[in-house]
Design a protein around this motif. Structure first.
Motif, PDB file in Angstrom:
ATOM      1  N   TYR A 224     -52.676 -93.436  15.063  1.00  0.00           N
ATOM      2  CA  TYR A 224     -51.459 -92.724  14.702  1.00  0.00           C
ATOM      3  C   TYR A 224     -50.661 -92.363  15.938  1.00  0.00           C
ATOM      4  CZ  TYR A 224     -53.862 -88.468  16.143  1.00  0.00           C
ATOM      5  OH  TYR A 224     -54.521 -87.521  16.871  1.00  0.00           O
TER       6      TYR A 224
ATOM      7  N   TYR B 180     -48.886 -93.841  10.889  1.00  0.00           N
ATOM      8  CA  TYR B 180     -50.148 -94.569  10.984  1.00  0.00           C
ATOM      9  C   TYR B 180     -49.897 -96.066  11.039  1.00  0.00           C
ATOM     10  CZ  TYR B 180     -52.630 -90.281  10.011  1.00  0.00           C
ATOM     11  OH  TYR B 180     -53.138 -89.016  10.096  1.00  0.00           O
TER      12      TYR B 180
ATOM     13  N   LYS C 156     -59.540 -93.631  10.298  1.00  0.00           N
ATOM     14  CA  LYS C 156     -59.326 -93.240  11.699  1.00  0.00           C
ATOM     15  C   LYS C 156     -60.659 -93.023  12.408  1.00  0.00           C
ATOM     16  CE  LYS C 156     -57.542 -89.176  12.753  1.00  0.00           C
ATOM     17  NZ  LYS C 156     -58.236 -88.336  13.667  1.00  0.00           N
TER      18      LYS C 156
ATOM     19  N   GLU D  93     -45.840 -99.536  10.294  1.00  0.00           N
ATOM     20  CA  GLU D  93     -46.450 -98.221  10.312  1.00  0.00           C
ATOM     21  C   GLU D  93     -45.778 -97.355   9.252  1.00  0.00           C
ATOM     22  OE1 GLU D  93     -45.906 -96.625  14.237  1.00  0.00           O
ATOM     23  OE2 GLU D  93     -43.817 -96.155  13.871  1.00  0.00           O
TER      24      GLU D  93
END
Length: 108
Positions: A78, A87, A71, A46
């Motif tokens: 996230y 993220y 997204k 991430e």
């Protein structure tokens, strides 16, 4: 044997409009080099927006724009830690498809 017939019927049914839209939007997402770079980076780790921007040498605004697109398609998710948002990928199926496509391209 019946399971195969039932699966074949499911596989051959007409796709509804929502499914068609989601599939086409997913391919649209994977059709952009910047989004591919971001998803590839998120495959194992991430990153914050700044981390993605620095690693891929992109503007923060570009990364934010692309992450919003991803997204909305539920391809990234996230989590917030203090004031920083990290993220990561959110769809193993799409990530596997992306990696297989990259392997195919490298194998050619």
């Amino acid at each position: 044997m019946n399971d195969h017939k039932e699966n074949a019927n499911v596989d051959n049914k007409e796709l509804d409009e929502e499914t068609l839209f989601v599939v086409s939007q997913t391919f649209k997402a994977l059709g952009d080099p910047t989004r591919i770079r971001i998803l590839h980076l998120l495959f194992d780790n991430e990153y914050s927006v700044n981390g993605i921007a620095e690693t891929l040498n992109l503007r923060q605004s570009t990364v934010s724009h692309q992450l919003r697109f991803l997204k909305n398609l539920r391809l990234v998710k996230y989590r917030r830690e203090g004031t920083t948002i990290y993220y990561s990928h959110d769809d193993e199926h799409v990530m596997n498809m992306l990696e297989q496509t990259i392997q195919h391209a490298c194998h050619s």
